[in-house]
Design a protein around this motif. Structure first.
Motif, PDB file in Angstrom:
ATOM      1  N   ALA A  57       0.842  -1.209   0.000  1.00 53.93           N
ATOM      2  CA  ALA A  57       0.000   0.000   0.000  1.00 53.93           C
ATOM      3  C   ALA A  57       0.867   1.244   0.000  1.00 53.93           C
ATOM      4  O   ALA A  57       0.606   2.217  -0.731  1.00 53.93           O
ATOM      5  N   TRP A  58       1.913   1.212   0.816  1.00 52.76           N
ATOM      6  CA  TRP A  58       2.813   2.366   0.889  1.00 52.76           C
ATOM      7  C   TRP A  58       3.584   2.545  -0.425  1.00 52.76           C
ATOM      8  O   TRP A  58       3.754   3.675  -0.908  1.00 52.76           O
ATOM      9  N   VAL A  59       4.019   1.450  -1.013  1.00 52.83           N
ATOM     10  CA  VAL A  59       4.736   1.528  -2.291  1.00 52.83           C
ATOM     11  C   VAL A  59       3.810   2.089  -3.385  1.00 52.83           C
ATOM     12  O   VAL A  59       4.230   2.903  -4.222  1.00 52.83           O
ATOM     13  N   ALA A  60       2.560   1.659  -3.377  1.00 47.08           N
ATOM     14  CA  ALA A  60       1.598   2.184  -4.362  1.00 47.08           C
ATOM     15  C   ALA A  60       1.414   3.686  -4.186  1.00 47.08           C
ATOM     16  O   ALA A  60       1.268   4.427  -5.173  1.00 47.08           O
ATOM     17  N   LEU A  61       1.446   4.141  -2.937  1.00 49.17           N
ATOM     18  CA  LEU A  61       1.317   5.578  -2.690  1.00 49.17           C
ATOM     19  C   LEU A  61       2.541   6.331  -3.208  1.00 49.17           C
ATOM     20  O   LEU A  61       2.409   7.425  -3.789  1.00 49.17           O
TER      21      LEU A  61
ATOM     22  N   GLN B  74       2.645  13.510 -14.680  1.00 52.41           N
ATOM     23  CA  GLN B  74       1.342  13.812 -15.295  1.00 52.41           C
ATOM     24  C   GLN B  74       0.686  12.569 -15.907  1.00 52.41           C
ATOM     25  O   GLN B  74      -0.052  12.679 -16.877  1.00 52.41           O
ATOM     26  N   ARG B  75       0.946  11.422 -15.317  1.00 53.61           N
ATOM     27  CA  ARG B  75       0.238  10.202 -15.698  1.00 53.61           C
ATOM     28  C   ARG B  75      -0.949  10.053 -14.747  1.00 53.61           C
ATOM     29  O   ARG B  75      -0.948   9.247 -13.811  1.00 53.61           O
ATOM     30  N   ASP B  76      -1.954  10.889 -14.992  1.00 53.02           N
ATOM     31  CA  ASP B  76      -3.019  11.066 -13.998  1.00 53.02           C
ATOM     32  C   ASP B  76      -3.841   9.799 -13.765  1.00 53.02           C
ATOM     33  O   ASP B  76      -4.196   9.479 -12.635  1.00 53.02           O
ATOM     34  N   GLY B  77      -4.191   9.091 -14.837  1.00 52.25           N
ATOM     35  CA  GLY B  77      -4.987   7.882 -14.689  1.00 52.25           C
ATOM     36  C   GLY B  77      -4.283   6.838 -13.855  1.00 52.25           C
ATOM     37  O   GLY B  77      -4.866   6.222 -12.959  1.00 52.25           O
ATOM     38  N   TRP B  78      -2.991   6.630 -14.127  1.00 51.29           N
ATOM     39  CA  TRP B  78      -2.208   5.661 -13.366  1.00 51.29           C
ATOM     40  C   TRP B  78      -2.020   6.115 -11.916  1.00 51.29           C
ATOM     41  O   TRP B  78      -2.010   5.288 -10.994  1.00 51.29           O
ATOM     42  N   ALA B  79      -1.841   7.416 -11.723  1.00 51.01           N
ATOM     43  CA  ALA B  79      -1.681   7.932 -10.351  1.00 51.01           C
ATOM     44  C   ALA B  79      -2.952   7.669  -9.540  1.00 51.01           C
ATOM     45  O   ALA B  79      -2.883   7.259  -8.366  1.00 51.01           O
ATOM     46  N   PHE B  80      -4.121   7.891 -10.154  1.00 48.26           N
ATOM     47  CA  PHE B  80      -5.380   7.608  -9.455  1.00 48.26           C
ATOM     48  C   PHE B  80      -5.512   6.109  -9.177  1.00 48.26           C
ATOM     49  O   PHE B  80      -5.994   5.706  -8.104  1.00 48.26           O
ATOM     50  N   ALA B  81      -5.097   5.285 -10.127  1.00 45.75           N
ATOM     51  CA  ALA B  81      -5.148   3.831  -9.904  1.00 45.75           C
ATOM     52  C   ALA B  81      -4.279   3.432  -8.720  1.00 45.75           C
ATOM     53  O   ALA B  81      -4.640   2.552  -7.928  1.00 45.75           O
ATOM     54  N   MET B  82      -3.125   4.098  -8.570  1.00 40.91           N
ATOM     55  CA  MET B  82      -2.228   3.761  -7.465  1.00 40.91           C
ATOM     56  C   MET B  82      -2.803   4.194  -6.111  1.00 40.91           C
ATOM     57  O   MET B  82      -2.669   3.470  -5.112  1.00 40.91           O
ATOM     58  N   THR B  83      -3.442   5.385  -6.044  1.00 44.73           N
ATOM     59  CA  THR B  83      -4.068   5.767  -4.764  1.00 44.73           C
ATOM     60  C   THR B  83      -5.228   4.827  -4.430  1.00 44.73           C
ATOM     61  O   THR B  83      -5.476   4.524  -3.261  1.00 44.73           O
ATOM     62  N   SER B  84      -5.914   4.343  -5.476  1.00 42.28           N
ATOM     63  CA  SER B  84      -6.981   3.359  -5.239  1.00 42.28           C
ATOM     64  C   SER B  84      -6.394   2.073  -4.676  1.00 42.28           C
ATOM     65  O   SER B  84      -6.934   1.491  -3.724  1.00 42.28           O
TER      66      SER B  84
END
Length: 358
Positions: A255-259, A269-279
């Protein structure tokens, strides 16, 4: 039976995996999935609602930010209602002990959700600046408070609560506000803020998008530090991350690594992937808590003999069987409706947004 013997019996039941899932285990997993879905979906709702007041520079921009979650927020809350209903039907002792013991924080949470829902509907009814500012603050409070309270409740689930032999929590509200619980509340708030800002970046364009991306960059270090501290103190103070073996600590660390990855992808600016990682951060963190609890559902700090488990807190076999039939029939329709709503409202919101949530 001693505490050590009781916990050993829990592990023996977990290891006995050559048998098919019992209905008790199935419903524990389903409730965990419902809570994970709620925290992922409502998490960005909370985050967006908490930043609208400060991120929007004028009324048009605030309307646009609200519009990013306008079509989704009420359907997202269905996950919480369904999880609560499933708890009540499948594990009535869990429901009764939790809702009576956490009565005060859950009442504040309910009031905050009501204020939040009303603010969406009432804000656009008048054009007066004072009226809209009032509901902007209501939206902020209604979005700011629930993540803190959820973090406090989850941290208390990890450390355990004083549950007696009658499956009742003893003591007062103040006992829930210990340092680890407060850390959990602040951590979960920052996690929702980051998650919400990343959601804005995939739902807006231009200045609105860039402002959210910049805000996410600024709070990311605090979110990363708080999450690491929560995992570290959770590992040291509870058995949640290692209850089924030391290797399970990998789940909260993932979880921490994904954050961390979300922060890096946001900069790129890879916004979609960044949102996937916070999810994924929320998925891994919440899943690790539920897995660490299993087969317990509430831990007693008085004696492990008083722990609530999926066995001593469950409804009868007939109730669980009927619930399974109804759920398998209705679940595809609910998931289909929610997926369809995200598809229909998939277009990005422009700066002059506000099609019904102004």
């Amino acid at each position: 039976m001693t505490n050590r013997q009781t916990r050993a019996s829990h592990k023996i039941r977990l290891i006995r995996r050559n048998q098919p899932l019992s209905l008790n285990e199935l419903w524990f997993i389903l409730i965990a999935i419902l809570f994970i879905g709620f925290f992922v979906l409502e998490g960005f709702d909370f985050g967006v609602g908490a930043v609208v007041r400060f991120l929007g520079k004028n009324d048009h921009e605030k309307r646009a930010y609200i519009e990013t979650i306008g079509p989704f927020w009420d359907a997202n809350e269905v996950w919480l209602i369904t999880a609560g209903g499933a708890m009540f039907a499948a594990f009535p002792h869990w429901y009764a002990t939790m809702f009576s013991g956490f009565y005060i924080p859950l009442v504040f949470m309910l009031l905050a959700l009501i204020i939040r829902g009303v603010s969406f509907e009432f804000r656009g009814q008048l054009q007066a600046t004072k009226w809209r500012n009032t509901w902007d603050w209501a939206l902020f409070i209604g979005s700011f408070l629930p993540p803190i309270l959820w973090g406090v409740v989850l941290a208390n689930f990890m450390t355990g609560m004083p549950i007696d032999q009658n499956k009742e929590m003893v003591g007062g509200f103040i006992q829930f506000l210990h340092p680890f619980a407060l850390l959990g509340g602040v951590m979960f708030l920052f996690l929702c803020l980051t998650h919400g800002l990343q959601f804005i970046t995939i739902r807006t364009t231009g200045t609105l998008q860039e402002r959210a991306r910049t805000a996410a960059k600024r709070i990311a270090p605090f979110t990363i530090a708080l999450t690491l501290a929560f995992v570290g103190f959770g590992w040291k103070m509870t058995d949640i991350f290692t209850n089924h073996g030391a290797s399970w600590i990998l789940l909260p660390l993932l979880a921490w690594v994904a954050l961390l990855a979300a922060s890096f992808l946001n900069v790129k600016q890879r916004d979609g992937w960044a949102f996937a990682m916070t999810s994924l951060t929320i998925v891994f963190l919440t899943a690790s808590i539920f897995i660490g609890m299993f087969p317990r559902i509430m831990i007693s700090t008085i004696s492990s003999a008083y722990d609530l488990t999926i066995y001593n807190a469950a409804s009868g076999a007939y109730t669980l069987k009927m619930m399974s039939y109804f759920s398998l029939t209705l679940l595809p329709f609910v998931l289909g409706y929610q997926g369809w709503s995200y598809y229909v409202f998939r277009q990005r919101v422009q700066q002059d947004g506000g099609k019904g949530y102004s």
